[in-house]
Design a protein around this motif. Structure first.
Motif, PDB file in Angstrom:
ATOM      1  N   ALA A  51      14.504 -55.192  22.933  1.00  0.00           N
ATOM      2  CA  ALA A  51      15.765 -54.867  23.610  1.00  0.00           C
ATOM      3  C   ALA A  51      16.948 -55.551  22.932  1.00  0.00           C
ATOM      4  O   ALA A  51      18.015 -54.931  22.754  1.00  0.00           O
ATOM      5  N   VAL A  61      21.487 -46.601  25.250  1.00  0.00           N
ATOM      6  CA  VAL A  61      20.224 -46.065  25.757  1.00  0.00           C
ATOM      7  C   VAL A  61      20.364 -45.726  27.234  1.00  0.00           C
ATOM      8  O   VAL A  61      20.795 -46.559  28.031  1.00  0.00           O
ATOM      9  N   LEU A  63      17.504 -43.943  28.666  1.00  0.00           N
ATOM     10  CA  LEU A  63      16.127 -43.779  29.118  1.00  0.00           C
ATOM     11  C   LEU A  63      15.167 -44.213  28.016  1.00  0.00           C
ATOM     12  O   LEU A  63      15.416 -43.952  26.842  1.00  0.00           O
ATOM     13  N   CYS A  64      14.063 -44.853  28.411  1.00  0.00           N
ATOM     14  CA  CYS A  64      12.980 -45.194  27.492  1.00  0.00           C
ATOM     15  C   CYS A  64      11.792 -44.284  27.786  1.00  0.00           C
ATOM     16  O   CYS A  64      11.424 -44.108  28.950  1.00  0.00           O
ATOM     17  N   ALA A  75       7.095 -49.529  27.029  1.00  0.00           N
ATOM     18  CA  ALA A  75       8.323 -48.770  27.345  1.00  0.00           C
ATOM     19  C   ALA A  75       8.905 -49.245  28.673  1.00  0.00           C
ATOM     20  O   ALA A  75      10.132 -49.399  28.808  1.00  0.00           O
ATOM     21  N   TYR A  76       8.050 -49.471  29.650  1.00  0.00           N
ATOM     22  CA  TYR A  76       8.510 -49.970  30.950  1.00  0.00           C
ATOM     23  C   TYR A  76       9.209 -51.322  30.792  1.00  0.00           C
ATOM     24  O   TYR A  76      10.293 -51.554  31.347  1.00  0.00           O
ATOM     25  N   ALA A  79      12.527 -50.980  28.981  1.00  0.00           N
ATOM     26  CA  ALA A  79      13.484 -50.394  29.914  1.00  0.00           C
ATOM     27  C   ALA A  79      13.990 -51.442  30.908  1.00  0.00           C
ATOM     28  O   ALA A  79      15.192 -51.497  31.206  1.00  0.00           O
ATOM     29  N   ARG A  80      13.088 -52.256  31.383  1.00  0.00           N
ATOM     30  CA  ARG A  80      13.480 -53.312  32.326  1.00  0.00           C
ATOM     31  C   ARG A  80      14.467 -54.265  31.672  1.00  0.00           C
ATOM     32  O   ARG A  80      15.472 -54.648  32.270  1.00  0.00           O
ATOM     33  N   VAL A  84      17.418 -49.805  32.264  1.00  0.00           N
ATOM     34  CA  VAL A  84      17.356 -48.335  32.377  1.00  0.00           C
ATOM     35  C   VAL A  84      15.974 -47.941  32.893  1.00  0.00           C
ATOM     36  O   VAL A  84      15.091 -48.783  33.027  1.00  0.00           O
ATOM     37  N   ASN A  85      15.781 -46.661  33.163  1.00  0.00           N
ATOM     38  CA  ASN A  85      14.485 -46.166  33.617  1.00  0.00           C
ATOM     39  C   ASN A  85      13.531 -45.953  32.452  1.00  0.00           C
ATOM     40  O   ASN A  85      13.955 -45.787  31.301  1.00  0.00           O
ATOM     41  N   ALA A  86      12.239 -45.899  32.796  1.00  0.00           N
ATOM     42  CA  ALA A  86      11.186 -45.620  31.824  1.00  0.00           C
ATOM     43  C   ALA A  86      10.284 -44.534  32.356  1.00  0.00           C
ATOM     44  O   ALA A  86       9.954 -44.514  33.542  1.00  0.00           O
TER      45      ALA A  86
END
Length: 189
Positions: A51, A61, A63-64, A75-76, A79-80, A84-86
């Motif tokens: 990140a 970004v 979305l991942c 990816a989660y 994103a965290r 953003v969302n994953a």
């Protein structure tokens, strides 16, 4: 020593033997990132490294997306770290697909997050899914970049670390691998 390599070693994710890679090539070494990811503290630390590099590159970004299986958890976590969302893509009848009610909105800036990128095959199967939804793939990211490249097909590669591992054509194996049965640890059939 590179912190990512240090954590890969601590988690016994760097394997030695005779491996049949998803590409059909053979190798003496294999990176089993699942061994690193099973430790939530290590996984979170690696995701923060990725990140930070994304932010330093100035990439926006929204979305991942992690290709299943290896990209889902990292990816989660990325994103965290980015806020953003994953979501993830998965193969149905060997075709990368968006399922489970996941949505990619038109014009979103999407990064693909993988465990290991070598040829980019899984990543580009996911790029196809993203483009079909009208969104923009803005970078390929991973824990380990094995490709030896800074970009693939015009997409920037951002990884926590780079590791070069020699691989061999099945018709041109070194003598020590010819007599050792190959193990296929990857998820692609």
């Amino acid at each position: 020593m590179d912190r990512t390599v240090e954590l890969l070693k601590k988690s016994n994710a760097l394997l030695e033997g005779h491996f049949l890679l998803s590409s059909g090539r053979h190798s003496r070494k294999y990176i089993q990132c699942a061994k690193l990811i099973e430790n939530p503290v290590y996984c979170e630390e690696i995701a923060k490294i990725i990140a930070k590099k994304i932010k330093e590159a100035g990439i926006k970004v929204d979305l991942c997306v992690g290709p299943a299986m290896g990209g889902i958890i990292i990816a989660y976590e990325v994103a965290r770290a980015l806020g953003v969302n994953a979501i993830f893509t998965e193969r149905v009848d060997n075709i990368m697909t968006l399922r489970r009610g996941f949505e990619i909105k038109k014009d979103m800036n999407v990064i693909i997050v993988e465990d290991v990128i070598t040829t980019g095959k899984s990543s580009f199967e996911t790029v196809d899914v993203i483009e079909k939804e009208g969104a923009n793939t803005v970078a390929l990211t991973s824990i380990v970049n094995r490709s030896g490249l800074d970009q693939i097909r015009g997409l920037k590669l951002i990884s926590a670390t780079e590791i070069q591992i020699n691989s061999f054509d099945p018709d041109n194996l070194p003598d020590d691998l010819k007599d050792t049965p190959a193990v296929k640890p990857g998820s692609r059939k």
